[in-house]
Write an enzyme that holds these catalytic residues in place. Structure first.
Site, PDB file in Angstrom:
ATOM      1  N   THR A  40       0.823  -1.216   0.000  1.00 19.34           N
ATOM      2  CA  THR A  40       0.000   0.000   0.000  1.00 19.34           C
ATOM      3  C   THR A  40       0.858   1.267   0.000  1.00 19.34           C
ATOM      4  O   THR A  40       0.363   2.363  -0.212  1.00 19.34           O
ATOM      5  CB  THR A  40      -0.936   0.017   1.225  1.00 19.34           C
ATOM      6  OG1 THR A  40      -0.155  -0.215   2.403  1.00 19.34           O
ATOM      7  CG2 THR A  40      -1.982  -1.083   1.114  1.00 19.34           C
ATOM      8  N   HIS A  45       6.550  -0.057   7.421  1.00 19.21           N
ATOM      9  CA  HIS A  45       6.913   0.656   8.646  1.00 19.21           C
ATOM     10  C   HIS A  45       7.058  -0.375   9.764  1.00 19.21           C
ATOM     11  O   HIS A  45       6.817  -1.575   9.543  1.00 19.21           O
ATOM     12  CB  HIS A  45       5.885   1.740   8.997  1.00 19.21           C
ATOM     13  CG  HIS A  45       4.465   1.253   9.034  1.00 19.21           C
ATOM     14  ND1 HIS A  45       3.967   0.450  10.049  1.00 19.21           N
ATOM     15  CD2 HIS A  45       3.425   1.441   8.173  1.00 19.21           C
ATOM     16  CE1 HIS A  45       2.704   0.177   9.830  1.00 19.21           C
ATOM     17  NE2 HIS A  45       2.341   0.759   8.691  1.00 19.21           N
ATOM     18  N   HIS A  48       4.751  -3.331  10.545  1.00 22.96           N
ATOM     19  CA  HIS A  48       4.728  -4.553   9.733  1.00 22.96           C
ATOM     20  C   HIS A  48       5.704  -5.616  10.241  1.00 22.96           C
ATOM     21  O   HIS A  48       5.665  -6.762   9.789  1.00 22.96           O
ATOM     22  CB  HIS A  48       5.132  -4.231   8.283  1.00 22.96           C
ATOM     23  CG  HIS A  48       4.133  -3.427   7.521  1.00 22.96           C
ATOM     24  ND1 HIS A  48       4.355  -2.114   7.152  1.00 22.96           N
ATOM     25  CD2 HIS A  48       2.900  -3.737   7.062  1.00 22.96           C
ATOM     26  CE1 HIS A  48       3.307  -1.661   6.484  1.00 22.96           C
ATOM     27  NE2 HIS A  48       2.410  -2.629   6.417  1.00 22.96           N
ATOM     28  N   LYS A  82      -9.998  -1.183   8.828  1.00 21.06           N
ATOM     29  CA  LYS A  82     -10.344   0.077   8.156  1.00 21.06           C
ATOM     30  C   LYS A  82     -11.832   0.365   8.316  1.00 21.06           C
ATOM     31  O   LYS A  82     -12.674  -0.523   8.179  1.00 21.06           O
ATOM     32  CB  LYS A  82      -9.993   0.005   6.660  1.00 21.06           C
ATOM     33  CG  LYS A  82      -8.492  -0.119   6.388  1.00 21.06           C
ATOM     34  CD  LYS A  82      -7.757   1.137   6.779  1.00 21.06           C
ATOM     35  CE  LYS A  82      -6.253   0.991   6.602  1.00 21.06           C
ATOM     36  NZ  LYS A  82      -5.510   2.162   7.073  1.00 21.06           N
ATOM     37  N   ARG A  86     -10.546   1.784   1.032  1.00 22.48           N
ATOM     38  CA  ARG A  86      -9.220   2.268   0.669  1.00 22.48           C
ATOM     39  C   ARG A  86      -9.280   2.909  -0.713  1.00 22.48           C
ATOM     40  O   ARG A  86     -10.083   2.514  -1.562  1.00 22.48           O
ATOM     41  CB  ARG A  86      -8.219   1.103   0.610  1.00 22.48           C
ATOM     42  CG  ARG A  86      -7.870   0.494   1.954  1.00 22.48           C
ATOM     43  CD  ARG A  86      -6.948  -0.687   1.762  1.00 22.48           C
ATOM     44  NE  ARG A  86      -6.669  -1.379   3.013  1.00 22.48           N
ATOM     45  CZ  ARG A  86      -5.625  -1.133   3.793  1.00 22.48           C
ATOM     46  NH1 ARG A  86      -4.769  -0.183   3.451  1.00 22.48           N
ATOM     47  NH2 ARG A  86      -5.424  -1.820   4.900  1.00 22.48           N
ATOM     48  N   GLN A 172      -7.250 -13.569  -0.570  1.00 21.65           N
ATOM     49  CA  GLN A 172      -6.164 -13.989   0.317  1.00 21.65           C
ATOM     50  C   GLN A 172      -6.253 -15.488   0.590  1.00 21.65           C
ATOM     51  O   GLN A 172      -5.223 -16.160   0.743  1.00 21.65           O
ATOM     52  CB  GLN A 172      -6.174 -13.201   1.626  1.00 21.65           C
ATOM     53  CG  GLN A 172      -4.844 -13.351   2.369  1.00 21.65           C
ATOM     54  CD  GLN A 172      -4.776 -12.588   3.670  1.00 21.65           C
ATOM     55  OE1 GLN A 172      -4.667 -13.179   4.729  1.00 21.65           O
ATOM     56  NE2 GLN A 172      -4.830 -11.270   3.590  1.00 21.65           N
ATOM     57  N   ASP A 193      -5.456  -9.007  13.250  1.00 21.60           N
ATOM     58  CA  ASP A 193      -6.543  -8.568  12.364  1.00 21.60           C
ATOM     59  C   ASP A 193      -6.694  -9.473  11.140  1.00 21.60           C
ATOM     60  O   ASP A 193      -7.646  -9.325  10.367  1.00 21.60           O
ATOM     61  CB  ASP A 193      -6.333  -7.111  11.933  1.00 21.60           C
ATOM     62  CG  ASP A 193      -5.055  -6.914  11.123  1.00 21.60           C
ATOM     63  OD1 ASP A 193      -4.162  -7.778  11.179  1.00 21.60           O
ATOM     64  OD2 ASP A 193      -4.934  -5.873  10.443  1.00 21.60           O
ATOM     65  N   LYS A 230      -0.337   4.945  20.377  1.00 16.38           N
ATOM     66  CA  LYS A 230      -0.133   3.971  19.305  1.00 16.38           C
ATOM     67  C   LYS A 230       1.346   3.669  19.096  1.00 16.38           C
ATOM     68  O   LYS A 230       2.174   4.572  19.008  1.00 16.38           O
ATOM     69  CB  LYS A 230      -0.753   4.501  18.009  1.00 16.38           C
ATOM     70  CG  LYS A 230      -0.898   3.435  16.937  1.00 16.38           C
ATOM     71  CD  LYS A 230      -1.781   3.909  15.801  1.00 16.38           C
ATOM     72  CE  LYS A 230      -1.967   2.804  14.775  1.00 16.38           C
ATOM     73  NZ  LYS A 230      -2.801   3.222  13.641  1.00 16.38           N
ATOM     74  N   LYS A 233       4.277   5.244  16.039  1.00 18.94           N
ATOM     75  CA  LYS A 233       3.957   6.601  15.586  1.00 18.94           C
ATOM     76  C   LYS A 233       4.692   7.611  16.451  1.00 18.94           C
ATOM     77  O   LYS A 233       4.816   7.441  17.658  1.00 18.94           O
ATOM     78  CB  LYS A 233       2.453   6.858  15.697  1.00 18.94           C
ATOM     79  CG  LYS A 233       1.612   6.016  14.751  1.00 18.94           C
ATOM     80  CD  LYS A 233       1.541   6.626  13.381  1.00 18.94           C
ATOM     81  CE  LYS A 233       0.559   5.868  12.495  1.00 18.94           C
ATOM     82  NZ  LYS A 233       0.482   6.429  11.148  1.00 18.94           N
ATOM     83  N   THR A 234       5.186   8.663  15.824  1.00 12.07           N
ATOM     84  CA  THR A 234       5.780   9.779  16.554  1.00 12.07           C
ATOM     85  C   THR A 234       5.094  11.058  16.091  1.00 12.07           C
ATOM     86  O   THR A 234       4.213  11.017  15.229  1.00 12.07           O
ATOM     87  CB  THR A 234       7.295   9.884  16.268  1.00 12.07           C
ATOM     88  OG1 THR A 234       7.479  10.194  14.866  1.00 12.07           O
ATOM     89  CG2 THR A 234       8.008   8.579  16.587  1.00 12.07           C
TER      90      THR A 234
END
Length: 419
Positions: A40, A45, A48, A82, A86, A172, A193, A230, A233-234
């Site tokens: 995607t 990141h 993953h 989600k 998307r 999938q 998920d 989370k 994340k920053t």
């Protein structure tokens, strides 16, 4: 410890489709198993990482990992996690992302030897399939009621889900069946998920593979932080594996700034350090937390894995220079990494520049009066060296590789002058 016992100790196992079956199978044979990622973006990141690092643990125990990059599923979009559809990406964009992600996965897995990893792209078998084949050969085996019971689909019924995303779980599932039939792949690993998608794959294998076929699914918990914020994340956004998006120094800093409450969990999740090593670091957190030994070990292990030894050394060098103030020891590329997010001022005119005028022009000091006071009080340093003369003039010797000068006001406020 067995592999499964080690995974349990690390807190990595969230759900298993057949715990006893998995344990017996792993005890008898080396298996092939897979984990996938949809392209995607043109980089993964750190969110993953855990499923792939878990797959790597299996490889270290003699099993063969199959790494799937979803060139086909990436064109559709996984509804998991989600709340809305998307945005569809072009085939060219997805293919570019596939190539970028493949290179990142090569840093994690060993592709040589008896159990060398295999990398596959589901576009190779799903991309050319016609709609009639899809509906007759695969859709026929997956009931609508069965799909509606999946959390990823049922959670979207009120806000809306397109037929495209509705059928993602079948795509999938086709992957799992294809890998079972062509690579004897007996297990899929995924985030928590992905449970619904994994079990749909097992359903297809049960109905379409030869009688007696057996495969398994294992999911990994969602990575959380003790303070409820989370993970990954920053303030500046996600922590990417691509060094152009998140520099090795920023990557290193993310891990070294891990809270004491989280660091042991992350060492268990993300590193290949032994139980003894991690328990030793846990004791260090309790007995001498100010030394941050666990955080340093975590930052070093993760930066070395993703960016290599040279990038790790550079990140440590930048960190030490910022801590000591020895800025002159840094190269221009290191300055660029270490001061990426500090305020900057572009000085395009040639010639020398008086320190007081520069402080005002770059908005480091709010006025000339304050600038003079800052200098005479010793609150200003140029490339780590304190300046106290009001008539000090910046010249070429203050330019690091003719590109940057680093000004510090007070103890922690850095500013970057660009030329």
């Amino acid at each position: 410890m067995s592999l499964l016992e080690d995974l349990q100790w690390r807190g990595i196992i969230y759900q298993q489709t057949d715990e006893e079956g998995i344990e017996n199978t792993l005890g008898k044979e080396a298996i092939s198993l897979y984990c996938g990622v949809d392209p995607t973006a043109d980089s993964m990141h750190i969110g993953h990482l855990l499923p792939f690092l878990t797959l790597r643990r299996f490889q270290k125990e003699g099993h063969r990992p199959i790494v799937l990059v979803g060139g086909a599923t990436g064109l559709i979009g996984d509804p998991s996690g989600k709340s809305e559809e998307r945005k569809l990406q072009t085939l060219e964009t997805v293919q570019h992302n596939v190539n970028c992600i493949k290179n990142q996965l090569k840093r994690i897995f060993d592709f040589e030897g008896e159990n060398g990893a295999i990398m596959v792209n589901n576009y190779d078998w799903a991309g050319s399939m016609d709609i009639v084949t899809f509906l007759r050969d695969y859709g026929k085996h997956v009931g609508v009621n069965y799909m509606l019971a999946k959390d990823t689909i049922s959670s979207r019924l009120e806000t809306g889900i397109s037929f495209t995303e509705f059928t993602y779980t079948i795509l999938q599932a086709m992957d799992f069946l294809h890998l079972y039939e062509n690579h004897n792949c007996k297990m899929q690993i995924g985030g928590s998920d992905q449970w619904g998608n994994i079990t749909t794959g097992l359903e297809l294998i049960r109905k379409m593979a030869p009688e007696g076929s057996k495969a398994y699914g294992l999911t990994i918990p969602l990575v959380t932080k003790a303070d409820g914020t989370k993970f990954g994340k920053t303030e500046s956004g996600a922590i990417w594996l691509d060094s152009e998006k998140t520099s090795p120094y920023e990557f290193y800093q993310f891990w070294i700034n891990t809270a004491d409450a989280d660091v042991i969990k992350y060492l268990k999740f993300f590193t290949f350090l032994s139980r003894e090593e991690i328990e030793g670091l846990e004791k260090a957190v309790q007995d001498e937390p100010h030394l941050r030994k666990a955080q340093k070990a975590l930052a070093e292990e993760m930066t070395r894995m993703i960016h290599g030894d040279a990038a790790l050394e550079q990140a440590i060098k930048i960190t030490a220079a910022l801590f000591s103030g020895e800025i002159k020891n840094l190269s221009a590329s290191e300055i660029k990494q270490g001061f990426k997010d500090v305020p900057s001022y572009e000085h395009s005119e040639g010639g020398e520049l008086g320190i007081v005028d520069l402080l005002v022009a770059a908005k480091i000091s709010p006025s000339k009066r304050q600038a003079r006071e800052d200098v005479t009080n010793g609150a200003v340093s140029v490339n780590g060296e304190r300046i106290t003369e009001l008539d000090y003039t910046l010249s070429d010797k203050d330019k690091i590789e003719d590109q940057f000068t680093v000004i510090r006001r007070g103890k922690k406020k850095y500013f970057l002058i660009k030329y």
